[in-house]
Design an enzyme around this catalytic site. Structure first.
Site, PDB file in Angstrom:
ATOM      1  N   SER A 264     -88.141  19.712 -98.721  1.00  0.00           N
ATOM      2  CA  SER A 264     -87.641  20.111 -97.410  1.00  0.00           C
ATOM      3  C   SER A 264     -88.787  20.476 -96.479  1.00  0.00           C
ATOM      4  O   SER A 264     -89.922  20.647 -96.895  1.00  0.00           O
ATOM      5  CB  SER A 264     -86.713  21.319 -97.552  1.00  0.00           C
ATOM      6  OG  SER A 264     -87.489  22.454 -97.900  1.00  0.00           O
ATOM      7  N   LYS A 265     -88.423  20.604 -95.224  1.00  0.00           N
ATOM      8  CA  LYS A 265     -89.368  21.017 -94.190  1.00  0.00           C
ATOM      9  C   LYS A 265     -89.936  22.401 -94.552  1.00  0.00           C
ATOM     10  O   LYS A 265     -91.096  22.688 -94.314  1.00  0.00           O
ATOM     11  CB  LYS A 265     -88.587  21.065 -92.861  1.00  0.00           C
ATOM     12  CG  LYS A 265     -89.340  21.504 -91.650  1.00  0.00           C
ATOM     13  CD  LYS A 265     -90.320  20.450 -91.185  1.00  0.00           C
ATOM     14  CE  LYS A 265     -91.209  20.951 -90.077  1.00  0.00           C
ATOM     15  NZ  LYS A 265     -91.871  22.230 -90.318  1.00  0.00           N
ATOM     16  N   ARG A 266     -89.085  23.228 -95.154  1.00  0.00           N
ATOM     17  CA  ARG A 266     -89.490  24.578 -95.535  1.00  0.00           C
ATOM     18  C   ARG A 266     -90.602  24.559 -96.596  1.00  0.00           C
ATOM     19  O   ARG A 266     -91.549  25.337 -96.537  1.00  0.00           O
ATOM     20  CB  ARG A 266     -88.274  25.336 -96.088  1.00  0.00           C
ATOM     21  CG  ARG A 266     -88.297  26.812 -95.818  1.00  0.00           C
ATOM     22  CD  ARG A 266     -87.026  27.442 -96.366  1.00  0.00           C
ATOM     23  NE  ARG A 266     -87.333  28.233 -97.559  1.00  0.00           N
ATOM     24  CZ  ARG A 266     -87.851  29.454 -97.527  1.00  0.00           C
ATOM     25  NH1 ARG A 266     -88.113  30.033 -96.382  1.00  0.00           N
ATOM     26  NH2 ARG A 266     -88.123  30.099 -98.637  1.00  0.00           N
ATOM     27  N   ASP A 269     -93.740  23.926 -94.832  1.00  0.00           N
ATOM     28  CA  ASP A 269     -94.245  25.105 -94.113  1.00  0.00           C
ATOM     29  C   ASP A 269     -94.873  26.096 -95.077  1.00  0.00           C
ATOM     30  O   ASP A 269     -95.948  26.628 -94.835  1.00  0.00           O
ATOM     31  CB  ASP A 269     -93.113  25.782 -93.326  1.00  0.00           C
ATOM     32  CG  ASP A 269     -92.637  24.892 -92.178  1.00  0.00           C
ATOM     33  OD1 ASP A 269     -93.386  23.961 -91.811  1.00  0.00           O
ATOM     34  OD2 ASP A 269     -91.525  25.110 -91.679  1.00  0.00           O
TER      35      ASP A 269
END
Ligand code: GLU
Length: 498
Positions: A264-266, A269
């Site tokens: 995921s994008k998370r 990050d």
């Protein structure tokens, strides 16, 4: 005779193209090149609510950067234009009408409130509502209304959708080239909307119609589309195209670095790594990192992506695009998800960085430094960095006199021998005309020998007096790059301040 291979990459312009999408494009491209076929780019923009300005250009730029060339479609043109689905509405309308005329689809007038109420009523009885053969006879559609009523509603401008009349009892078998046979019974599929009330087709109808008209032979796409594939088979069947249906290959998911769950994008990050090919400015003003801007070389990215779900079956890891084309087969794609390990991407980057010529890197990343010197600097750091832009920061540090000295090294190594040896070396340098690494080294060993001091006793401290640091690249070459005056000045300063 087998048909010429035609594959397509069919992204929706809903934001920055995810790296998983780039892998899909890459695999399509590899297969097309391998089989001497054609690679299409089609934009699937029928969902107006998710359309994002700039996304189409982003897709084109990302593919261009990586050398995934498009033979037909957006940006190139071709015999099946237009290739943007929003410009093909009339085509979909025609096929939706054909399905209605053949009693394979129907108009449905149920409002969302009515459908919600239905859903709640089903839930209250402990079951799930599905608009299907089991329920459609109790709903507001052209199957339950008379022809006149239906016509009147349409003419009065009442909103409607067109739904596929999914057969109650039909076996759907589909052979996925990666997953093998998939069996589904039609009773598990609901009467999917084909045309929305805004006159736009849904993804399902547009996708099937276009793949057929564009003569696509292989549909290679992410695993998230596997559940839609049986419906697509029903659509090909309903439209009378089943015998020329493309072959399907659903690619494995990209998993989190630890391997549990979808990437995921998370995760990106948290891990501080990119999951987009190029930097992307979000509408809220924030920026998402891109592989390109982070300093990943395109050869490293394609090599890394190729290995996310595929392997050549040999020990070889480094593959140029042409080698990937030669080695690629759909049979060697894994079923299991692929762990997204950014360290592997970094490793590839280092390997490809080493393969770049010093001259090329110097021109690209040290353009403000004298060429001859820049080439030497690149040579000095190329094997020590992961990203090319690090060469520039290393160069900056190298060309700047130190403002402090590594305290631990000073405490343990700044002794009499070091002082005498370094002072003598400095004096000898004054008379050295040919200030190159070999000669500098020769001077150093000659001076130390005269004083009977071992090289090993002085080397680290010498590095500290010149760079301030306890470790770094080849010191003799570093001195050559700094130049005689600079080295002597640094030694002098260290000898007086330490
Ligand atoms: N438009 C779909 C997407 O954005 C394409 C799926 C497919 O390739 O059929 O992923």
């Amino acid at each position: 005779m087998s048909q010429p291979t035609r594959v397509r990459f069919a992204p929706s312009p809903t934001g920055a193209l995810h790296i998983g999408g780039v892998r899909t494009a890459l695999y399509n491209y590899l297969l097309a090149k391998k089989l001497g076929g054609t690679m299409l780019l089609r934009i699937e923009d029928t969902d107006q609510t998710r359309f994002v300005e700039g996304a189409e250009n982003y897709i084109i730029e990302a593919l261009n950067w990586l050398g995934i060339t498009i033979d037909e479609g957006i940006g190139v043109g071709g015999p099946h234009a237009p290739y943007r689905q929003s410009e093909r509405k009339d085509i979909y309308k025609k096929y939706a009408q054909q399905l209605i005329d053949e009693d394979k689809a129907y108009y449905a007038f149920d409002t969302s409130e009515e459908l919600d109420a239905m859903r709640q009523a089903f839930e209250a009885q402990g079951s799930a509502f599905q608009y299907s053969a089991a329920t459609r006879t109790r709903l507001k559609n052209s199957l339950t209304l008379s022809a006149e009523e239906t016509k009147a509603k349409i003419e009065a401008g009442e909103p409607y959708v067109i739904r596929l009349k999914v057969p109650a009892k039909e076996e759907i078998r589909l052979k996925d080239l990666i997953r093998d046979w998939v069996h589904v019974h039609s009773s598990t599929i609901d009467d999917k909307v084909l045309m929305k009330s805004d006159g736009m087709p849904t993804y399902h109808l547009a996708n099937v119609v276009d793949d057929h008209l564009m003569e696509i032979t292989h549909v290679i796409r992410g695993e998230e589309w596997l559940p839609s594939a049986p419906l697509h088979v029903l659509l090909y069947r309903a439209l009378g195209w089943e015998s020329t249906m493309p072959q399907f290959a659903h690619l494995p998911l990209l998993l989190k670095p630890e391997g549990n769950g979808k990437l995921s994008k998370r995760d990106a990050d948290l891990g501080g790594f990119p999951v987009f090919p190029l930097e992307w400015k979000n509408p809220d003003g924030s920026t998402a990192k891109g592989f390109r801007e982070e300093g990943y070389l395109k050869e490293a990215v394609t090599n890394f992506l190729a290995f996310l779900g595929w392997n050549p079956g040999t020990e070889q890891e480094m593959f140029s695009m042409q080698e990937l084309v030669d080695a690629f087969t759909l049979e060697r794609i894994n079923k299991a998800g692929a762990k997204f390990d950014i360290n592997k991407a970094k490793w590839f980057n280092q390997q490809y960085l080493k393969l770049r010529s010093d001259e090329e890197l110097a021109r690209e990343y040290l353009s403000d430094i004298d060429v001859e010197k820049a080439v030497k600097i690149v040579h000095l750091f190329k094997e020590r960095v992961t990203f090319p832009q690090e060469i520039a920061s290393e160069a900056k540090a190298l060309l700047q006199a130190p403002s402090s000295y590594d305290e631990a090294v000073v405490a343990s190594k700044w002794n009499d021998d070091a002082k005498r040896g370094i002072a003598a070396f400095k004096e000898a340098l004054v008379g050295l005309d040919n200030f190159v690494a070999d000669e500098i080294k020769h001077t150093l060993s000659a001076e130390l020998e005269k004083l009977s001091i071992k090289m090993g006793k002085v080397m680290q401290m010498l590095r500290v007096t010149i760079t301030g640091l306890g470790a770094g690249p080849d010191l003799m070459l570093s001195m050559e790059i700094m130049g005689k005056e600079e080295v002597i000045a640094r030694l002098e300063k260290a000898l007086t301040t330490l």
